[in-house]
Each structure stands twice: as C-alpha cells, then as structure tokens.
Design a protein around this motif. Structure first.
Motif, PDB file in Angstrom:
ATOM      1  N   GLU A 360      -6.711   9.592  -6.753  1.00 48.96           N
ATOM      2  CA  GLU A 360      -7.398  10.875  -6.868  1.00 48.96           C
ATOM      3  C   GLU A 360      -8.911  10.681  -6.958  1.00 48.96           C
ATOM      4  O   GLU A 360      -9.697  11.419  -6.346  1.00 48.96           O
ATOM      5  CB  GLU A 360      -6.895  11.628  -8.106  1.00 48.96           C
ATOM      6  N   ARG A 361      -9.347   9.621  -7.706  1.00 52.93           N
ATOM      7  CA  ARG A 361     -10.781   9.352  -7.788  1.00 52.93           C
ATOM      8  C   ARG A 361     -11.329   8.909  -6.430  1.00 52.93           C
ATOM      9  O   ARG A 361     -12.439   9.273  -6.034  1.00 52.93           O
ATOM     10  CB  ARG A 361     -11.049   8.274  -8.838  1.00 52.93           C
ATOM     11  N   ALA A 362     -10.537   8.096  -5.705  1.00 54.29           N
ATOM     12  CA  ALA A 362     -10.974   7.646  -4.379  1.00 54.29           C
ATOM     13  C   ALA A 362     -11.097   8.824  -3.419  1.00 54.29           C
ATOM     14  O   ALA A 362     -12.017   8.869  -2.583  1.00 54.29           O
ATOM     15  CB  ALA A 362      -9.987   6.614  -3.833  1.00 54.29           C
ATOM     16  N   ARG A 363     -10.143   9.752  -3.537  1.00 54.59           N
ATOM     17  CA  ARG A 363     -10.236  10.958  -2.692  1.00 54.59           C
ATOM     18  C   ARG A 363     -11.515  11.721  -2.972  1.00 54.59           C
ATOM     19  O   ARG A 363     -12.157  12.264  -2.068  1.00 54.59           O
ATOM     20  CB  ARG A 363      -9.023  11.860  -2.937  1.00 54.59           C
ATOM     21  N   THR A 372      -4.154   3.918   3.488  1.00 55.97           N
ATOM     22  CA  THR A 372      -4.493   3.170   2.284  1.00 55.97           C
ATOM     23  C   THR A 372      -3.588   3.569   1.112  1.00 55.97           C
ATOM     24  O   THR A 372      -3.089   2.735   0.363  1.00 55.97           O
ATOM     25  CB  THR A 372      -5.960   3.381   1.904  1.00 55.97           C
ATOM     26  N   GLU A 373      -3.379   4.893   0.975  1.00 54.36           N
ATOM     27  CA  GLU A 373      -2.507   5.380  -0.101  1.00 54.36           C
ATOM     28  C   GLU A 373      -1.089   4.826   0.055  1.00 54.36           C
ATOM     29  O   GLU A 373      -0.472   4.372  -0.922  1.00 54.36           O
ATOM     30  CB  GLU A 373      -2.468   6.913  -0.090  1.00 54.36           C
ATOM     31  N   ALA A 374      -0.559   4.839   1.266  1.00 55.98           N
ATOM     32  CA  ALA A 374       0.790   4.341   1.505  1.00 55.98           C
ATOM     33  C   ALA A 374       0.883   2.858   1.183  1.00 55.98           C
ATOM     34  O   ALA A 374       1.865   2.386   0.587  1.00 55.98           O
ATOM     35  CB  ALA A 374       1.198   4.598   2.962  1.00 55.98           C
ATOM     36  N   ALA A 375      -0.176   2.116   1.575  1.00 57.20           N
ATOM     37  CA  ALA A 375      -0.171   0.679   1.301  1.00 57.20           C
ATOM     38  C   ALA A 375      -0.214   0.401  -0.196  1.00 57.20           C
ATOM     39  O   ALA A 375       0.475  -0.513  -0.699  1.00 57.20           O
ATOM     40  CB  ALA A 375      -1.363   0.012   1.992  1.00 57.20           C
ATOM     41  N   LEU A 376      -1.012   1.168  -0.933  1.00 51.84           N
ATOM     42  CA  LEU A 376      -1.110   0.976  -2.376  1.00 51.84           C
ATOM     43  C   LEU A 376       0.225   1.310  -3.073  1.00 51.84           C
ATOM     44  O   LEU A 376       0.640   0.611  -4.012  1.00 51.84           O
ATOM     45  CB  LEU A 376      -2.234   1.836  -2.947  1.00 51.84           C
ATOM     46  N   ARG A 377       0.871   2.362  -2.630  1.00 51.95           N
ATOM     47  CA  ARG A 377       2.161   2.724  -3.238  1.00 51.95           C
ATOM     48  C   ARG A 377       3.219   1.656  -2.935  1.00 51.95           C
ATOM     49  O   ARG A 377       4.051   1.329  -3.781  1.00 51.95           O
ATOM     50  CB  ARG A 377       2.634   4.092  -2.736  1.00 51.95           C
ATOM     51  N   HIS A 378       3.181   1.122  -1.729  1.00 53.10           N
ATOM     52  CA  HIS A 378       4.105   0.045  -1.386  1.00 53.10           C
ATOM     53  C   HIS A 378       3.831  -1.181  -2.251  1.00 53.10           C
ATOM     54  O   HIS A 378       4.768  -1.833  -2.754  1.00 53.10           O
ATOM     55  CB  HIS A 378       3.967  -0.313   0.087  1.00 53.10           C
ATOM     56  N   LEU A 379       2.553  -1.502  -2.453  1.00 53.18           N
ATOM     57  CA  LEU A 379       2.189  -2.642  -3.276  1.00 53.18           C
ATOM     58  C   LEU A 379       2.687  -2.461  -4.709  1.00 53.18           C
ATOM     59  O   LEU A 379       3.203  -3.402  -5.328  1.00 53.18           O
ATOM     60  CB  LEU A 379       0.666  -2.836  -3.265  1.00 53.18           C
ATOM     61  N   ALA A 380       2.528  -1.244  -5.240  1.00 56.31           N
ATOM     62  CA  ALA A 380       2.991  -0.971  -6.607  1.00 56.31           C
ATOM     63  C   ALA A 380       4.503  -1.179  -6.707  1.00 56.31           C
ATOM     64  O   ALA A 380       5.004  -1.747  -7.685  1.00 56.31           O
ATOM     65  CB  ALA A 380       2.618   0.445  -7.013  1.00 56.31           C
ATOM     66  N   GLY A 381       5.221  -0.731  -5.701  1.00 53.82           N
ATOM     67  CA  GLY A 381       6.664  -0.920  -5.708  1.00 53.82           C
ATOM     68  C   GLY A 381       7.059  -2.377  -5.652  1.00 53.82           C
ATOM     69  O   GLY A 381       7.993  -2.812  -6.340  1.00 53.82           O
ATOM     70  N   VAL A 382       6.331  -3.164  -4.838  1.00 49.87           N
ATOM     71  CA  VAL A 382       6.605  -4.602  -4.743  1.00 49.87           C
ATOM     72  C   VAL A 382       6.335  -5.287  -6.082  1.00 49.87           C
ATOM     73  O   VAL A 382       7.113  -6.136  -6.542  1.00 49.87           O
ATOM     74  CB  VAL A 382       5.754  -5.238  -3.631  1.00 49.87           C
ATOM     75  N   LEU A 383       5.219  -4.929  -6.719  1.00 54.96           N
ATOM     76  CA  LEU A 383       4.875  -5.536  -8.006  1.00 54.96           C
ATOM     77  C   LEU A 383       5.886  -5.184  -9.089  1.00 54.96           C
ATOM     78  O   LEU A 383       6.125  -5.982  -9.996  1.00 54.96           O
ATOM     79  CB  LEU A 383       3.468  -5.085  -8.429  1.00 54.96           C
ATOM     80  N   LEU A 384       6.502  -4.002  -8.999  1.00 55.47           N
ATOM     81  CA  LEU A 384       7.476  -3.575 -10.006  1.00 55.47           C
ATOM     82  C   LEU A 384       8.856  -4.197  -9.775  1.00 55.47           C
ATOM     83  O   LEU A 384       9.695  -4.171 -10.676  1.00 55.47           O
ATOM     84  CB  LEU A 384       7.605  -2.048  -9.999  1.00 55.47           C
ATOM     85  N   HIS A 385       9.087  -4.743  -8.590  1.00 53.20           N
ATOM     86  CA  HIS A 385      10.415  -5.260  -8.269  1.00 53.20           C
ATOM     87  C   HIS A 385      10.816  -6.409  -9.185  1.00 53.20           C
ATOM     88  O   HIS A 385      11.916  -6.404  -9.761  1.00 53.20           O
ATOM     89  CB  HIS A 385      10.462  -5.727  -6.808  1.00 53.20           C
ATOM     90  N   THR A 386       9.956  -7.389  -9.328  1.00 54.42           N
ATOM     91  CA  THR A 386      10.297  -8.551 -10.155  1.00 54.42           C
ATOM     92  C   THR A 386      10.535  -8.179 -11.615  1.00 54.42           C
ATOM     93  O   THR A 386      11.536  -8.625 -12.208  1.00 54.42           O
ATOM     94  CB  THR A 386       9.208  -9.632 -10.047  1.00 54.42           C
TER      95      THR A 386
END
Length: 435
Positions: A360-363, A372-386
């Motif tokens: 929201e701040r970046a927007r 960029t938003e989609a990539a960040l959300r995907h990254l968050a999901g990957v980081l939460l997997h482990t």
C-alpha cells in the motif's frame, strides 16, 4: 477431549446390555443435559455393546476422572443401573484411545463374531442419528468419518469380513444339528428391519422356502411384498406359531413379542408341530426366556449364541489390526497438528498484513506494479512453506509448544487471540478441510 463410555459383551452380561439398549434415548438426553462438560455425543447401541462417544469441553488431564464419573452418573440416572455396577461392567477410554477403540469396533475387531459385517453400518447410523439431534461436534464428525474409512479399508484389504460370520448366520450354524431338512422347515420370521432381511437371506441360502413374517408394529405386509413371502396378521399369529418348526425373532420392540403363555397356547393347538426351535436375535430380548421350559421348545438367544462364537481368523485379524493401528496413529498425528493451526494462521496473517501495508505504501509512491505485487505475494508464500512444514513435524513429534512459543517470540504474534477469534469448524467445514 474425547471420552468413550463402553459396555460390551467383553465387560458386561446381556441382561445389563439389554437394559442399556432399552434406555438409550433417555441416556442420550441425560448426556445432553450435561452441557457444562459435554459439548457433543454419539451413542452406539447394538445387540453386543452400548457406547457413548463424547466431546468433553475440559481438555486438562486432571479432568478425565471427573468427566468419566459424571458420564457414569448420567448413564446410571437414565437407566436405573447402580453406578457401581456400571463401573464394574464398563470401560472408559480417553483422548487417542477413543479413536483406536472406535476404529477397531467399526472394523469388526471387537465383535462377538470377529469380522461381522453389520457393525460398520450400525456405527454409521449412530452418527446419522446424532446429526439428526444436533449433538455432533466437528471433532466427533471427524472421528466417525475416519472410522468409516478405516472399516472400508479393512473390508477391502483383508479377508476378515468374509472370514467372520454375522450373528444371524452363526445362529443358523448352531441350528444345523436341530434341523433335518431346511427345504421342508416352516419358518416364522418376527421383525421387518435390517436383521430380518439378513435372516431371510441366510435362511434362503440354506434352502428354506416356507417363510412367513409377522411384525408387532404392523409392517409385515410391506416387508412380505418386497421379499416375496407371506405376511401374518396379528389375528393369525397363534396359528403361525403352532405350524412353525423354526421361529426367528429380530424385532426392535422393547417388550416380549413371544411370551410363555402365548407359545404354550400355540403348542397346545391341534396339529401343532411337536418340536420347534426359537432363535431370539433381539436386544432387548424378543422372547421370554421361560419359553425354554415348554415341552418340545428349544431357545437360542444372543447370550447362548455368543458362547459359541468362533475363534478369529488369525492372519486376517492381524492384518486388520495393523490397518486399525495405522489409522489410529495417523488420527493422533492429525489431531496433534491442529494444535499448531492457530499459530500458523496467526503467523500467516502477520506476514501478509506486513506485506499488504508495504504494498500500500509502494502504491502511494507509484512504485508498485501488478507483476511486482504478485511476485511479492508468491515470495511470502514460499517463505511460509518451510515454517508450516516444520510446525506440523513438531506437532506430530509432540512438541507443538516449541513452534507456538517460537512464532510468538520471533514475530510477536498473539496466538491465543487468533485462536479465540477463529470460528469453530462445522462438520462440513471439517470434512472439507480434511479432504
């Protein structure tokens, strides 16, 4: 916490089981009145067992003894059976032992005749009855759904269901020495339920062709039409008893259908059969035990039949037990995983709340694109997997608290607040989540 009150052929005589079965509706109502500790219940009442599966609100181990005593008192009050007698003639299972017991019961491993086919349907119908009364919680729903899957696995992957024989067929096996010619045997069937259908099929397998049916509740004509046999109305009962060589009773009524005076009158009629065998498969009993004292009358009831139950087929039973043990272990593991679910939800919410705030701040600065938003959300999901995988591993090892405390220490997530704010799963939600 799950708790099971169990009284069966292993712990009690058939007189006590009969009394419990007769008072099953009153016991179910009495358990519902204990809403301070009992949040849900499923009652299983069969000819060989009476069991109440309960979801207890108090999870502390110290509450087990108190909850068990409260349940025994409720059963005693509703049935009129002394609490001390119930304690001697029953077993109480708690926590994971409840699942292991129910899975064994539904798979036929705890039956008088190991591997009998009727019990799985009886377990299923007990759940359906509890659903109808609204007494099922999500945990009880999950427990019974897994029990059904386990019994299907036992049926499909072992020979125990074919090796085991039902009470109906065992009774007819015992009657074999008393019957000279099944094809000429005149049979009166009393009852029109599932046991009546099973009895008729077993009789026909032996070559019986002369079968009539009587129903204390007036359903004989309908059953007779659907099974191509002759019905007996109330006015013709006495004559039908007199003419029959074999009487098989399997009615759900709570009073004796066949009393000593009634059968004595039938035996005394001109042309009555000189000898007859009465097989009582009812619980409560359909036949007054006093009929066995009449000349020419022999009675086989459930208690007598159970004495002659065959030894289990060892290999099939061992295979079935292995399946049950594996299902119980997996159920324990999945139950343990639920302990970390609030922490995982809280952690996921924390991460995505932070991510949403940054996006929201970046927007606001005009720096964020959809890619960029989609990539960040995907990254968050990957980081939460482990962390998610590790949380479930710790839970299965009995160390869920380590993850919960770690998530709180590292990220400051309020797990208790998250758990308190989550709506309780319904039975449908729980089944969907499990699939």
């Amino acid at each position: 916490m799950l708790l099971c009150f169990s009284s069966s052929h292993r712990t009690a005589d058939f007189d006590l089981l009969e009394r419990l079965e007769r008072h099953a509706p009153a016991i179910t109502a009495a358990l519902a009145e204990h809403s301070d500790i009992v949040s849900g219940s499923v009652v299983l009442a069969t000819c060989n067992r009476f069991e109440a599966y309960l979801d207890i609100d108090e999870p502390l181990p110290a509450a087990r003894a108190v909850s068990a005593e409260a349940v025994i008192d409720a059963v005693s009050s509703a049935s009129g059976i002394d609490p001390a007698v119930l304690r001697e003639a029953s077993a109480v299972y708690c926590d994971h032992a409840v699942a292991e017991h129910l899975f064994a019961v539904s798979s036929g491993l705890e039956s008088v005749v190991v591997g009998e086919g009727e019990i799985a349907g009886q377990v299923r119908r007990s759940l359906e009855s509890a659903r109808a009364t609204g007494s099922v919680t999500s945990e009880l729903e999950r427990l019974f759904q897994v029990a059904s899957r386990t019994s299907r696995g036992v049926k499909n992957r072992t020979g125990i269901m074919t090796a085991g024989r039902s009470m109906v067929r065992l009774a007819l096996d015992l009657a074999e020495s008393r019957v000279s010619d099944w094809a000429r045997t005149r049979v009166l069937l009393v009852g029109t339920g599932k046991y009546a259908g099973a009895s008729l099929a077993a009789l026909r397998d032996r070559g019986v062709t002369d079968v009539r049916v009587y129903s204390p509740s007036g359903r004989a004509a309908k059953f007779a039409r659907s099974h191509d046999i002759a019905p007996v109305e109330h006015a013709g009962l006495l004559a039908a008893l007199a003419e029959s060589d074999l009487v098989v009773t399997c009615s759900a009524v709570t009073d004796y259908v066949l009393t000593e005076p009634l059968l004595a009158e039938a035996v005394a009629l001109p042309g009555a059969a000189e000898r007859r065998l009465v097989i009582d498969l009812g619980l409560p009993r359909n036949v007054d035990p006093a009929v066995a004292e009449l000349l020419g009358v022999e009675l086989l009831d459930l208690e007598t039949i159970s004495i002659h139950a065959p030894l289990k087929e060892l290999q099939a039973a061992d295979d079935a037990r292995s399946i049950v043990d594996a299902a119980a272990a997996e159920y324990r593991a999945q139950t343990a995983e639920q302990a970390v679910t609030p922490a995982l939800v809280a952690l996921r919410k924390h991460v995505f709340d932070v991510l949403d705030a940054e996006i929201e701040r970046a927007r606001g600065r005009g720096d964020a694109s959809e890619e960029t938003e989609a990539a960040l959300r995907h990254l968050a999901g990957v980081l939460l997997h482990t962390p998610s995988v590790r949380a479930r591993e710790l839970a299965r090892q009995g160390d869920a608290r380590a993850f919960i405390e770690g998530a709180a220490a590292l990220f400051g997530v309020d797990v208790d607040a998250e758990a308190a704010g989550r709506p309780r799963l319904t039975a449908v939600d729980d089944e969907s989540a499990a699939s």
